[in-house]
Scaffold this motif. Structure first.
Motif, PDB file in Angstrom:
ATOM      1  N   THR A 237      -4.619 127.601  -3.393  1.00 10.44           N
ATOM      2  CA  THR A 237      -5.416 126.548  -2.773  1.00 10.44           C
ATOM      3  C   THR A 237      -6.891 126.933  -2.877  1.00 10.44           C
TER       4      THR A 237
ATOM      5  N   LEU B  39      -4.410 131.079   1.053  1.00 12.75           N
ATOM      6  CA  LEU B  39      -4.713 129.997   0.105  1.00 12.75           C
ATOM      7  C   LEU B  39      -3.363 129.460  -0.381  1.00 12.75           C
TER       8      LEU B  39
ATOM      9  N   ARG C 226       0.508 129.132  -7.259  1.00 11.62           N
ATOM     10  CA  ARG C 226      -0.389 128.035  -6.870  1.00 11.62           C
ATOM     11  C   ARG C 226      -1.389 128.568  -5.850  1.00 11.62           C
TER      12      ARG C 226
ATOM     13  N   VAL D 185      -0.882 133.472  -1.393  1.00  8.38           N
ATOM     14  CA  VAL D 185      -0.878 132.278  -2.247  1.00  8.38           C
ATOM     15  C   VAL D 185       0.556 131.765  -2.259  1.00  8.38           C
TER      16      VAL D 185
ATOM     17  N   ASN E 295      -2.570 124.336   0.730  1.00  7.99           N
ATOM     18  CA  ASN E 295      -3.447 123.202   0.388  1.00  7.99           C
ATOM     19  C   ASN E 295      -4.115 122.583   1.610  1.00  7.99           C
TER      20      ASN E 295
ATOM     21  N   PHE F 183      -6.115 122.581  -5.239  1.00  2.00           N
ATOM     22  CA  PHE F 183      -5.328 123.765  -5.581  1.00  2.00           C
ATOM     23  C   PHE F 183      -5.216 123.817  -7.098  1.00  2.00           C
TER      24      PHE F 183
ATOM     25  N   ASN G  30       1.646 117.771  -6.584  1.00  9.27           N
ATOM     26  CA  ASN G  30       1.647 119.152  -6.098  1.00  9.27           C
ATOM     27  C   ASN G  30       2.996 119.753  -6.530  1.00  9.27           C
TER      28      ASN G  30
END
Ligand code: PLP
Length: 366
Positions: A346, A40, A344, A331, A43, A309, A168
């Motif tokens: 997703t 994840l 972060r 991640v 994105n 995300f 982002n």
């Protein structure tokens, strides 16, 4: 002398882009089964691609020995029809990252500067620096773009302003009226890039009418991608809309065959996979809610996101990131974005989000 010193100092000073860790790499490092790992971190669309897109890729393989159409006629025609933009106003790229690089190549040079926000997408400082231009980073406001401060930061030598909307890794969105007021106030000698990589994840009411703005502001460039909601991150296809003369200079610095033939065919078909995109949009909203509620349940703050995300404040993020890796969950740490306490994440499929939240809960306890 090390021959690398022959590169200009501004090139040698570039810190490499840190991509999400590939599943195969983690499997190798930890001796894990690839199927047990969830990523994840980049994105991507966890639903894959739509049926028309898949069929178009299968069909295009037959012609793979030939060079692609360097002008991307079919894709430009499809984009032109969908958005009402002249084909001469479209620039195609190997992902929208390529299009951002074309902006830097065409408009930046040593002795020039570019303005971008703190916590903004990493490619803006990278593309600026690679051209020997000066980056002017403007402190963020509540993690988002401080448009008033950015307007004030424009210097005499500024040629480009970069804006990600949504941004982002923060997921923040500049509202349409504030953004248009900003664009209106920028001197016409400065190119404004509005990067809408996550546009398809926005509810219609929250989208800026940037395509219409192009007629009003000849210095505006809007960039978008097929990597996110359309699911084509691995094939690489993105585009820019701009005034025809601006598109023309960007096309002059473009590699003749910068978008491969599978990507061209897939992206053209993807525009017709409306149901797939609508489903991706709806499921993303549910997934975001699942992650946000999960974070709240663990007593963690997050930055409300308009993308696919969300950045969650976990505290010692570098350590939690490693603990998650050990549990087979990848991640993205965002310390490089001056967010050392956030990770972060997703939005994945519901089961992946659940697995991440369980792994996060356990990693916080370790
Ligand atoms: C804000 C933003 N712009 C552009 C891109 C580039 O994506 P691509 O080159 O896959 O189109 C990304 C990728 O993560 C992004 O987050």
């Amino acid at each position: 002398m090390d021959p690398c010193e022959l590169a200009p100092s501004y090139v040698r000073a570039i810190a490499p882009y840190q991509p999400g860790k590939p599943i195969s790499e983690l499997a190798r490092e930890m001796g894990l089964d690839e199927r047990s790992i969830i990523k994840l971190a980049s994105n991507e669309n966890p639903r894959g691609i739509g049926p028309r897109t898949r069929a178009a890729i299968d069909a295009a393989i037959a012609d793979i020995a030939r060079y692609p159409d360097g002008n991307g006629f079919e894709l430009k025609a499809a984009l032109s029809k969908r958005y009402g933009v002249d084909m001469a106003s479209i620039v195609l790229g190997n992902g929208s990252n390529d299009v951002l690089e074309l902006v830097a190549l065409a408009f930046l040079a040593p002795g020039r500067s570019a303005v971008y926000s703190q916590h903004a997408f990493a490619v803006y400082p990278l593309a600026t620096q690679a051209r020997g231009a000066r980056g002017i980073q403007v402190p963020a406001k509540n993690y988002g773009h401080d448009l008033q401060a950015m307007a004030k930061a424009i210097a005499d030598d500024t040629h480009v302003v970069w804006i990600a909307n949504p941004n982002n890794p923060t997921g923040t969105l500049a509202a349409a009226d504030a953004l248009e007021a900003f664009v209106r106030g920028v001197p016409p000698r400065v190119i404004v890039v509005i990067d809408e990589a996550y546009n398809e994840y926005l509810p219609a009411a929250e989208r800026s009418d940037t395509v219409k703005w192009l007629k009003r502001y000849p210095n505006l460039i809007v960039t978008r991608t097929f990597s996110k909601a359309y699911g084509l991150a691995g094939l690489r296809a993105g585009y820019a809309f701009a005034q025809a003369s601006v598109a023309d200079v960007m096309n002059r610095v473009r590699q003749p065959f910068n978008v491969n033939s599978l990507a061209l065919a897939a992206a053209s078909a993807a525009l017709d996979d409306m149901e797939f995109v609508a489903k991706s949009y709806a499921e993303n909203l549910q997934g975001l809610r699942q992650l946000e509620e999960g974070a709240t349940g663990l007593g963690l703050d997050y930055i409300p996101s308009r993308g696919n995300f969300v950045s969650i404040r976990v505290g010692k993020a570098a350590e939690i990131y490693k603990r998650l890796l050990r549990r087979g969950v990848i991640v993205r740490p965002v310390a490089g974005y001056e967010m050392p306490e956030h990770l972060r994440v997703t939005v994945g499929l519901p089961a992946e989000n659940e697995k991440f939240l369980a792994a996060l809960a356990a990693s916080l306890r370790d």
